[in-house]
Design a protein around this motif. Structure first.
Motif, PDB file in Angstrom:
ATOM      1  N   THR A   1      -1.042 -11.650  -2.768  1.00 24.06           N
ATOM      2  CA  THR A   1      -1.552 -11.270  -1.124  1.00 24.06           C
ATOM      3  C   THR A   1      -2.941 -10.730  -1.191  1.00 24.06           C
ATOM      4  OG1 THR A   1       0.913 -10.917  -0.632  1.00 24.06           O
ATOM      5  CG2 THR A   1      -1.015  -9.507   0.358  1.00 24.06           C
ATOM      6  N   ARG A   2      -3.571 -11.148  -0.248  1.00 20.34           N
ATOM      7  CA  ARG A   2      -4.949 -10.511  -0.012  1.00 20.34           C
ATOM      8  C   ARG A   2      -5.102 -10.280   1.505  1.00 20.34           C
ATOM      9  NH1 ARG A   2      -5.291 -14.187  -4.107  1.00 20.34           N
ATOM     10  NH2 ARG A   2      -6.703 -14.047  -5.649  1.00 20.34           N
ATOM     11  N   ALA A   3      -5.882  -9.435   1.619  1.00 19.67           N
ATOM     12  CA  ALA A   3      -6.489  -8.862   3.218  1.00 19.67           C
ATOM     13  C   ALA A   3      -4.883  -8.265   3.894  1.00 19.67           C
ATOM     14  CB  ALA A   3      -7.049 -10.043   3.751  1.00 19.67           C
ATOM     15  N   LEU A   4      -4.080  -7.976   3.162  1.00 18.02           N
ATOM     16  CA  LEU A   4      -3.103  -7.356   3.858  1.00 18.02           C
ATOM     17  C   LEU A   4      -3.042  -5.675   3.507  1.00 18.02           C
ATOM     18  CD1 LEU A   4      -0.114  -9.954   4.028  1.00 18.02           C
ATOM     19  CD2 LEU A   4      -1.521  -9.182   6.023  1.00 18.02           C
ATOM     20  N   GLY A   5      -2.092  -4.877   3.997  1.00 17.50           N
ATOM     21  CA  GLY A   5      -1.922  -3.523   3.811  1.00 17.50           C
ATOM     22  C   GLY A   5      -1.273  -3.590   2.265  1.00 17.50           C
ATOM     23  N   TRP A   6      -1.700  -2.385   1.813  1.00 17.44           N
ATOM     24  CA  TRP A   6      -1.043  -2.469   0.159  1.00 17.44           C
ATOM     25  C   TRP A   6       0.374  -2.075   0.035  1.00 17.44           C
ATOM     26  CZ3 TRP A   6       0.937   1.670  -2.673  1.00 17.44           C
ATOM     27  CH2 TRP A   6       0.880   2.982  -1.823  1.00 17.44           C
ATOM     28  N   GLY A   7       0.968  -1.859   1.359  1.00 13.29           N
ATOM     29  CA  GLY A   7       2.525  -1.672   1.543  1.00 13.29           C
ATOM     30  C   GLY A   7       3.091  -3.156   1.063  1.00 13.29           C
ATOM     31  N   ASN A   8       2.483  -4.172   1.762  1.00 16.93           N
ATOM     32  CA  ASN A   8       2.691  -5.542   1.019  1.00 16.93           C
ATOM     33  C   ASN A   8       2.338  -5.736   0.083  1.00 16.93           C
ATOM     34  OD1 ASN A   8       1.698  -5.239   4.445  1.00 16.93           O
ATOM     35  ND2 ASN A   8       2.949  -7.182   4.420  1.00 16.93           N
ATOM     36  N   ALA A   9       1.232  -5.445  -0.556  1.00 14.06           N
ATOM     37  CA  ALA A   9       0.850  -6.097  -1.966  1.00 14.06           C
ATOM     38  C   ALA A   9       1.736  -5.178  -3.086  1.00 14.06           C
ATOM     39  CB  ALA A   9      -0.506  -5.289  -2.138  1.00 14.06           C
ATOM     40  N   VAL A  10       2.105  -4.065  -2.935  1.00 13.16           N
ATOM     41  CA  VAL A  10       2.847  -3.354  -4.101  1.00 13.16           C
ATOM     42  C   VAL A  10       4.182  -3.977  -4.001  1.00 13.16           C
ATOM     43  CG1 VAL A  10       3.813  -1.084  -4.683  1.00 13.16           C
ATOM     44  CG2 VAL A  10       1.440  -1.374  -3.972  1.00 13.16           C
ATOM     45  N   GLN A  11       4.819  -4.331  -2.887  1.00 10.59           N
ATOM     46  CA  GLN A  11       6.383  -4.970  -3.118  1.00 10.59           C
ATOM     47  C   GLN A  11       6.087  -6.202  -3.912  1.00 10.59           C
ATOM     48  OE1 GLN A  11       7.813  -4.950   0.882  1.00 10.59           O
ATOM     49  NE2 GLN A  11       6.519  -6.735   1.314  1.00 10.59           N
ATOM     50  N   GLU A  12       4.955  -7.052  -3.430  1.00  8.57           N
ATOM     51  CA  GLU A  12       4.929  -8.179  -4.216  1.00  8.57           C
ATOM     52  C   GLU A  12       4.717  -8.068  -5.626  1.00  8.57           C
ATOM     53  OE1 GLU A  12       2.151 -12.134  -3.885  1.00  8.57           O
ATOM     54  OE2 GLU A  12       1.449 -10.175  -3.304  1.00  8.57           O
ATOM     55  N   HIS A  13       3.670  -7.070  -5.917  1.00  4.48           N
ATOM     56  CA  HIS A  13       3.301  -6.825  -7.152  1.00  4.48           C
ATOM     57  C   HIS A  13       4.481  -6.636  -8.195  1.00  4.48           C
ATOM     58  CE1 HIS A  13       0.082  -5.782 -10.150  1.00  4.48           C
ATOM     59  NE2 HIS A  13       0.712  -4.555 -10.404  1.00  4.48           N
ATOM     60  N   ILE A  14       5.362  -5.730  -7.548  1.00  2.00           N
ATOM     61  CA  ILE A  14       6.752  -5.319  -8.503  1.00  2.00           C
ATOM     62  C   ILE A  14       7.719  -6.699  -8.731  1.00  2.00           C
ATOM     63  CG2 ILE A  14       9.035  -4.255  -8.211  1.00  2.00           C
ATOM     64  CD1 ILE A  14       7.578  -1.932  -6.648  1.00  2.00           C
TER      65      ILE A  14
ATOM     66  N   HIS B   1       5.989 -13.768   3.039  1.00  2.43           N
ATOM     67  CA  HIS B   1       6.693 -12.991   3.918  1.00  2.43           C
ATOM     68  C   HIS B   1       7.692 -13.878   4.929  1.00  2.43           C
ATOM     69  CE1 HIS B   1       7.226 -10.451   7.494  1.00  2.43           C
ATOM     70  NE2 HIS B   1       7.367 -11.049   8.198  1.00  2.43           N
ATOM     71  N   HIS B   2       7.231 -14.955   5.217  1.00  2.73           N
ATOM     72  CA  HIS B   2       7.920 -15.940   5.723  1.00  2.73           C
ATOM     73  C   HIS B   2       9.299 -16.237   5.054  1.00  2.73           C
ATOM     74  CE1 HIS B   2       9.194 -20.138   6.879  1.00  2.73           C
ATOM     75  NE2 HIS B   2       9.060 -19.677   8.138  1.00  2.73           N
ATOM     76  N   ASP B   3       9.522 -16.224   3.863  1.00  2.00           N
ATOM     77  CA  ASP B   3      10.500 -16.679   2.900  1.00  2.00           C
ATOM     78  C   ASP B   3      11.335 -15.612   2.612  1.00  2.00           C
ATOM     79  OD1 ASP B   3       9.772 -19.538   3.367  1.00  2.00           O
ATOM     80  OD2 ASP B   3       8.815 -19.761   1.591  1.00  2.00           O
ATOM     81  N   VAL B   4      10.682 -14.332   2.267  1.00  3.01           N
ATOM     82  CA  VAL B   4      11.135 -13.610   1.617  1.00  3.01           C
ATOM     83  C   VAL B   4      11.317 -11.978   2.335  1.00  3.01           C
ATOM     84  CG1 VAL B   4      11.171 -11.804  -0.498  1.00  3.01           C
ATOM     85  CG2 VAL B   4      10.741 -14.391  -0.755  1.00  3.01           C
ATOM     86  N   TRP B   5       9.986 -11.739   2.430  1.00  2.00           N
ATOM     87  CA  TRP B   5       9.750 -10.067   2.821  1.00  2.00           C
ATOM     88  C   TRP B   5      10.384 -10.033   4.369  1.00  2.00           C
ATOM     89  CZ3 TRP B   5       9.839  -7.828  -1.460  1.00  2.00           C
ATOM     90  CH2 TRP B   5       9.095  -8.337  -2.278  1.00  2.00           C
ATOM     91  N   GLY B   6      10.502 -11.138   5.297  1.00  2.00           N
ATOM     92  CA  GLY B   6      10.834 -11.037   6.428  1.00  2.00           C
ATOM     93  C   GLY B   6      12.314 -11.502   6.660  1.00  2.00           C
ATOM     94  N   VAL B   7      12.813 -11.840   5.625  1.00  2.00           N
ATOM     95  CA  VAL B   7      14.365 -12.388   5.899  1.00  2.00           C
ATOM     96  C   VAL B   7      15.302 -11.372   5.076  1.00  2.00           C
ATOM     97  CG1 VAL B   7      15.750 -14.293   4.963  1.00  2.00           C
ATOM     98  CG2 VAL B   7      13.270 -14.717   5.450  1.00  2.00           C
ATOM     99  N   ARG B   8      16.328 -10.869   6.295  1.00  2.00           N
ATOM    100  CA  ARG B   8      17.056  -9.840   5.791  1.00  2.00           C
ATOM    101  C   ARG B   8      17.954 -10.064   4.425  1.00  2.00           C
ATOM    102  NH1 ARG B   8      20.408  -6.890   9.348  1.00  2.00           N
ATOM    103  NH2 ARG B   8      18.896  -7.262  10.904  1.00  2.00           N
TER     104      ARG B   8
END
Length: 485
Positions: free
Chosen positions: A102-115, A242-249
């Motif tokens: 992830t680039r150019a998004l808030g670090w909330g997005n980045a940290v969850q992906e980083h984990i 986000h489309h495949d993972v973080w936005g899918v419940r």
């Protein structure tokens, strides 16, 4: 004016004391890390000098510009598992980097992906290669935040924010796995990398929204290849989007039992910089008679043992600013709550209202989103009082507002909250007293507080909220202590 605000003037002396103390502690942290590097090997380790893009001293940029965290970057270069005398990976050394992170998004997005990226490399038996939190990777030191004229660091080393195996520290006893290394070291060992295309690996997944299946497919591919220098293609973007993972419940449900037991959750930690900011401002979160010792003076054990509940504290996440338009965008695309916020046993779950056209929605549906995403002062006050009356909130008497709202809005909100109920104190993110370096990672301080609060009332559409919720669930906080607008 709220009585609780009087504390800040009395605390200035203690603040200066903490700043001086933190400078000493941080110096000791880097010295200990340096000493560990030297004593772990039989000979001194040559480390490439800091490049100009990482060196604050090498630029004539005015001091008013953001920090670039050179000391943290240099400490990362000196991780003991990185043998700079090598010119290629050792015989048994295999590495993996997610170049399309992830680039150019808030670090909330980045940290969850980083984990989850770290978890993937760990499951594949490869060293996780970590870069920086990246807003802009065009080689610049600073970036204009969304055209607002506010300058932010283009990149921030992850060790500025985080501590633990996810940034190259040792795994807990009993885990024998290759340690994480930096992108600089990966580039040093691997001038030529083997790219893997996300679109090819994800082809024919039976459940393209399942983190478990996505991870297993990548693990299978990574383990089948002998090449030591593997990376996902930058052009492919994130592995977990986000489309495949973080936005899918349902996306995280199948992997969560294993992910929460991984060292990237059990030994997730906040950096010394973040923890010291918490200590400097502890009077905002803890009662004055709290026996809790400063975090920064305690040895790290585990996520659960270190970040225990703060009795009596409620944290509410009130997102403003960009959310004035973002919440409408969520409605236009009929988005759901993100990540763990949508777990089925959570309270206040969101039901996506029926819609007929992607990219458009009805006035009624837009208002449904607005109430759950951008509540008014009156709606916030009413929800706070409703949650405060529940058994999980028994004894709550202090309130902390994590927010990017303007000072005048926060004053209005504080006044309304204090008028609605008796509070020992009400503070917000704007009341934090931070050093120059801490100011640019203040959201991490907010997350540390939110993770530990007796009650968290968050924004279900926010990855900032979901990072705190993830750690609360993992650390065994009762489910009804986490609520949403």
């Amino acid at each position: 004016m709220l009585d609780c605000l009087d504390y800040r003037s009395a605390a200035r002396g203690r603040y200066l004391f903490f700043v001086a103390g933190f400078t000493f502690v941080l110096a000791c942290y880097f010295l200990v890390r340096e000493a560990y590097t030297v004593t772990s090997w039989s000979a001194p380790v040559p480390v490439p000098p800091p490049s100009e893009e990482h060196s604050e001293e090498s630029t004539s940029t005015p001091l008013v510009l953001p920090p670039v965290y050179s000391a943290f970057h240099d400490a990362e270069l000196r991780l003991p598992q990185q043998d700079w005398t090598l010119t290629e990976p050792a015989a048994n050394e295999k590495l993996f980097f997610v170049a399309g992170h992830t680039r150019a998004l808030g670090w909330g997005n980045a940290v969850q992906e980083h984990i989850v990226n770290a978890y993937l490399a760990y499951k594949a038996g490869r060293s996780f290669v970590f870069g920086n939190f990246t807003w802009n990777d065009d080689g610049s030191l600073y970036s204009d935040y969304d055209g607002t004229g506010k300058m932010i660091p283009s990149q921030i080393p992850y060790s500025v924010l985080l501590h633990g195996p996810i940034v190259g520290d040792r795994f807990p006893p009993g885990i024998n796995a290759p340690l994480a290394v930096t992108k600089d070291y990966f580039d040093h060992l691997c001038p030529t990398k083997h790219d893997l295309l996300r679109e090819e690996i994800h082809a024919n997944l039976s459940s393209p929204n399942s983190v478990k299946e996505i991870t297993e497919r990548w693990v299978s591919v990574l383990q089948s290849l002998d090449e030591p220098c593997l990376q996902s293609a930058k052009s492919s973007g994130p592995i977990y989007s986000h489309h495949d993972v973080w936005g899918v419940r349902t996306s995280l449900l199948d992997v969560w039992p294993d992910l929460k037991r991984s060292p990237f959750i059990t030994h997730f930690g906040w950096s010394p910089l973040v923890e010291y900011a918490f200590d400097m401002n502890r009077d905002l979160f803890l009662s004055t008679d709290s026996p809790e010792p400063p975090l920064s003076g305690q040895p790290f054990t585990s996520n659960r043992e270190r970040y225990t509940q703060i009795p009596g504290l409620m944290v509410i996440h009130v997102r403003r600013g960009d959310y004035a338009t973002h919440c409408r965008t969520l409605a236009m695309w009929s988005e759901d709550f993100v990540s763990v916020n949508a777990f089925p046993d959570m309270l206040d779950l969101f039901t996506v209202p029926p819609h007929e056209q992607w990219g458009n929605n009805t006035v009624e549906n837009i208002e449904i989103y607005r109430k759950r995403c951008l509540p008014t002062v009156e709606e916030i006050t009413r929800k706070v009082e409703e949650v405060r009356a529940t058994p999980a909130a028994q004894g709550v008497r202090r309130l902390y507002i994590m927010t990017n709202g303007r000072p005048e809005y926060i004053r209005e909100l504080k006044d309304a909250l204090m008028a609605a109920g008796e509070w020992e104190a009400i503070y917000s993110s704007r009341d934090l007293q931070l050093t120059f370096e801490q100011k640019y990672i203040s959201q991490a301080v907010d997350l540390l507080v939110a993770q530990r609060a007796q009650i968290l009332l968050g924004n279900g559409f926010s990855t900032l909220t979901s990072n705190a919720v993830m750690m609360r669930i993992a650390n065994g906080f009762r489910t009804d202590s986490t609520r949403f607008w």
